[in-house]
Design a protein around this motif. Structure first.
Motif, PDB file in Angstrom:
ATOM      1  N   PRO A  69      20.456  -7.154  -4.148  1.00 13.67           N
ATOM      2  CA  PRO A  69      19.493  -8.223  -3.846  1.00 13.67           C
ATOM      3  C   PRO A  69      19.990  -9.635  -4.166  1.00 13.67           C
ATOM      4  O   PRO A  69      19.652 -10.580  -3.457  1.00 13.67           O
ATOM      5  CB  PRO A  69      18.283  -7.869  -4.706  1.00 13.67           C
ATOM      6  CG  PRO A  69      18.377  -6.395  -4.885  1.00 13.67           C
ATOM      7  CD  PRO A  69      19.847  -6.097  -4.967  1.00 13.67           C
ATOM      8  N   PHE A  98       7.457  -9.559   7.616  1.00 13.60           N
ATOM      9  CA  PHE A  98       8.545  -8.704   7.172  1.00 13.60           C
ATOM     10  C   PHE A  98       9.933  -9.165   7.591  1.00 13.60           C
ATOM     11  O   PHE A  98      10.918  -8.628   7.096  1.00 13.60           O
ATOM     12  CB  PHE A  98       8.333  -7.275   7.703  1.00 13.60           C
ATOM     13  CG  PHE A  98       7.000  -6.711   7.314  1.00 13.60           C
ATOM     14  CD1 PHE A  98       6.757  -6.302   6.022  1.00 13.60           C
ATOM     15  CD2 PHE A  98       5.984  -6.616   8.252  1.00 13.60           C
ATOM     16  CE1 PHE A  98       5.528  -5.788   5.662  1.00 13.60           C
ATOM     17  CE2 PHE A  98       4.749  -6.103   7.897  1.00 13.60           C
ATOM     18  CZ  PHE A  98       4.521  -5.690   6.596  1.00 13.60           C
ATOM     19  N   SER A 121      15.362  -9.538   6.521  1.00 17.23           N
ATOM     20  CA  SER A 121      14.157  -8.753   6.245  1.00 17.23           C
ATOM     21  C   SER A 121      14.396  -7.977   4.960  1.00 17.23           C
ATOM     22  O   SER A 121      15.458  -8.092   4.353  1.00 17.23           O
ATOM     23  CB  SER A 121      13.845  -7.807   7.407  1.00 17.23           C
ATOM     24  OG  SER A 121      14.808  -6.778   7.469  1.00 17.23           O
ATOM     25  N   GLU A 122      13.442  -7.164   4.575  1.00 15.06           N
ATOM     26  CA  GLU A 122      13.609  -6.368   3.362  1.00 15.06           C
ATOM     27  C   GLU A 122      14.724  -5.338   3.502  1.00 15.06           C
ATOM     28  O   GLU A 122      15.331  -4.934   2.519  1.00 15.06           O
ATOM     29  CB  GLU A 122      12.300  -5.674   3.012  1.00 15.06           C
ATOM     30  CG  GLU A 122      11.244  -6.631   2.504  1.00 15.06           C
ATOM     31  CD  GLU A 122       9.974  -5.922   2.058  1.00 15.06           C
ATOM     32  OE1 GLU A 122      10.039  -4.729   1.695  1.00 15.06           O
ATOM     33  OE2 GLU A 122       8.935  -6.578   2.067  1.00 15.06           O
ATOM     34  N   THR A 123      15.011  -4.925   4.716  1.00 11.50           N
ATOM     35  CA  THR A 123      16.021  -3.886   4.930  1.00 11.50           C
ATOM     36  C   THR A 123      17.246  -4.360   5.694  1.00 11.50           C
ATOM     37  O   THR A 123      18.189  -3.602   5.853  1.00 11.50           O
ATOM     38  CB  THR A 123      15.408  -2.715   5.714  1.00 11.50           C
ATOM     39  OG1 THR A 123      14.940  -3.199   6.978  1.00 11.50           O
ATOM     40  CG2 THR A 123      14.279  -2.069   4.950  1.00 11.50           C
TER      41      THR A 123
END
Length: 152
Positions: A69, A98, A121-123
């Protein structure tokens, strides 16, 4: 004093190529460079290859989706600095709860010399850097078709 100034100017790089060069060696980063030679080979095999007809000379792709992260946060901040600092012209930003997709350009007269397509995005954190001599009509076609450059 002069050496400190030179070093600090070098650290404040303001282009997408510098982001790729700085982050492509991060752990779990994936990087691909499709240079003019490979694109030229594609043109010989298939003259109707869309990238060839659009004026694209090379494409670099950096995927940080599997990185930790902190690397991904650094990437997002550097992408924001590209257009907030007016180093590139922002032409499209689509943001949902998202995902954020951004298209930035650098112009060389009536042509576009660089297109930056960034997806966060988160992924998924991906940067696509396209170099070429692209006219404005083809720019619209590339940006509208940017989903082809990202893995969903």
């Amino acid at each position: 004093m002069l050496s400190v100034t030179v070093i600090s100017c070098g650290m404040l790089s303001h282009n997408a190529d510098d982001i790729i060069n700085d982050m492509r060696d991060a752990r779990h980063a994936q990087y691909v460079n499709v240079g003019s030679g490979l694109l030229g080979l594609g043109r010989l095999i298939s003259p109707t290859l869309s990238e060839a007809s659009l004026g694209i000379n090379s494409v670099q792709v950096l995927d940080l989706s599997r990185c930790n992260p902190s690397v991904r946060d650094k990437f997002r901040k550097r992408i924001q600095n590209l257009y907030k600092g007016h180093y590139y012209e922002e032409i499209v930003t689509n943001q949902t709860a998202f995902e954020t997709r951004t298209a930035l350009v650098r112009r060389d007269g009536q042509y576009v010399s660089e297109i930056v397509l960034a997806n966060s995005s988160e992924t998924n954190d991906v940067l696509v850097l396209i170099y070429g001599h692209i006219n404005l009509e083809n720019l619209q076609r590339i940006v509208n078709d940017q989903s082809n450059y990202f893995i969903k």
